[in-house]
Design an enzyme around this catalytic site. Structure first.
Site, PDB file in Angstrom:
ATOM      1  N   HIS A  73       0.863  -1.189   0.000  1.00  0.00           N
ATOM      2  CA  HIS A  73       0.000   0.000   0.000  1.00  0.00           C
ATOM      3  C   HIS A  73       0.896   1.234   0.000  1.00  0.00           C
ATOM      4  O   HIS A  73       1.924   1.278   0.691  1.00  0.00           O
ATOM      5  CB  HIS A  73      -0.889   0.012   1.236  1.00  0.00           C
ATOM      6  CG  HIS A  73      -1.448   1.370   1.564  1.00  0.00           C
ATOM      7  ND1 HIS A  73      -0.929   2.167   2.571  1.00  0.00           N
ATOM      8  CD2 HIS A  73      -2.457   2.082   1.004  1.00  0.00           C
ATOM      9  CE1 HIS A  73      -1.607   3.300   2.622  1.00  0.00           C
ATOM     10  NE2 HIS A  73      -2.521   3.279   1.679  1.00  0.00           N
ATOM     11  N   HIS A  81      -8.595  -4.505  17.634  1.00  0.00           N
ATOM     12  CA  HIS A  81      -9.496  -5.574  18.058  1.00  0.00           C
ATOM     13  C   HIS A  81      -8.863  -6.957  17.916  1.00  0.00           C
ATOM     14  O   HIS A  81      -9.356  -7.932  18.482  1.00  0.00           O
ATOM     15  CB  HIS A  81     -10.804  -5.505  17.262  1.00  0.00           C
ATOM     16  CG  HIS A  81     -10.643  -5.735  15.789  1.00  0.00           C
ATOM     17  ND1 HIS A  81     -10.064  -4.816  14.947  1.00  0.00           N
ATOM     18  CD2 HIS A  81     -10.991  -6.784  15.001  1.00  0.00           C
ATOM     19  CE1 HIS A  81     -10.061  -5.281  13.719  1.00  0.00           C
ATOM     20  NE2 HIS A  81     -10.616  -6.480  13.717  1.00  0.00           N
TER      21      HIS A  81
END
Length: 318
Positions: A114, A185
């Site tokens: 990315h 998370h």
């Protein structure tokens, strides 16, 4: 913030970013024998637009996108004003341009990558006063199977690009990247990091623009040698399943945390272009666990590579 030694030129930034898009598509496209980038131009509802280039179903790149956008709006989205330094700009008229790249290779041994560079200009007062501007961006690498030499090369290239401007940049932006590309998370990093910077105005507009261009240009120097090194590595169906499992983590980050995705959606951007970063295939299997064997490549990725690490220290101590 926003103090400059020269006047910001959004049009020059947009031209520079378009040239970067052209170069990336040309060089990555030359690596792919079985597919080519197709172009999709679009208009933004509030002014401006962009050009999305997508490659799919190749022998090397299963899917990839190189997106340019140059848009205007009446109200800067909250995703662009996340820092307290910019809270007062929320809802102000703005211009924004950028290039974003995400490549999903077919071979699990070739890492996903990315890159993004972006420019914002906001009318802070709404009364013709000098606008506030800044650059941001960086790049990060998401391997499915880790190799020290790839990680070292990636970070060496990033450091060299930064050191031309300030030797303090690489350690600062590397640490920022480690913090940003983290799935809270899951309590794990998305990949092996790289660079992440924002609110960048160092040296005035011309110098800050030069820095953003240097980062964009160095991306190919960082990624292409890794692609060439790993593209012909044999792999099995089991390894591809692991790749698809890890791609699921990539999707989770982009949809839950990524500020660029949130900005595009909040600004009313083109959904297909915003979500070009999604992989062509990903798996979520309930309570799926990585091979517990401590010497497995999959376990080593999670336990060793997906931890913030001083990759350049490996060279100094080697």
């Amino acid at each position: 913030m926003g103090a400059t030694s020269d006047t910001p030129d959004p049009a020059a930034v947009a031209r520079g970013f378009r040239r970067l898009q052209e170069r990336i598509c040309r060089e990555l496209g030359a690596l792919e024998p079985d597919a080519e980038f197709r172009e999709d131009a679009w208009q933004h509802a509030h002014g401006g637009g962009g050009v999305t280039r997508v490659i799919e179903d190749g022998a090397l790149f299963e899917k990839g996108g190189v997106n340019f956008s140059g848009v205007r709006g009446d109200a800067l989205p909250t995703a662009a004003t996340a820092s307290t330094e910019r809270a007062h700009l929320a809802g102000k008229p703005f211009e924004a341009s950028g290039v974003s790249v995400v490549m999903h290779p077919r071979n699990p041994y070739v890492p996903c990558c990315h890159m993004n560079v972006r420019f914002f200009l906001a009318d802070a007062q709404g009364d013709g006063a000098a606008p506030v501007w800044w650059f941001g961006g960086g790049y990060d690498l998401t391997p499915y199977y880790g190799f020290d030499e790839d990680c070292v090369h990636w970070h060496q290239t990033a450091k060299q690009a930064c050191d031309r401007f300030d030797r303090r940049h690489y350690p600062r932006f590397k640490a920022w990247c480690d913090r940003y590309f983290y799935l809270k998370h899951r309590h794990e990093a998305r990949g092996i990091g790289g660079l992440f910077f924002d609110d960048y105005t160092d040296g005035g507009f011309a110098r800050a623009f030069e820095f953003s261009q240097a980062i964009g240009d160095s991306f190919l120097d960082a990624y292409e040698p890794i692609v060439q090194r790993r593209r012909d590595t044999p792999y099995t169906e089991r390894q591809q399943r692991f790749q698809h499992y890890r791609r699921g983590r990539y999707v989770e980050f982009n949809l839950v945390y990524d500020r660029g995705t949130l900005f595009g959606l909040q600004a009313g951007g083109r959904t297909e272009s915003i979500l070009m970063s999604m992989p062509p295939a990903a798996h979520w299997k309930y309570d799926w666990q990585v091979d517990p064997a401590p010497d497995s490549d999959e376990r080593r990725l999670v336990d060793y590579y997906l931890k913030p690490r001083d990759w350049l220290g490996l060279v100094e101590s080697g």
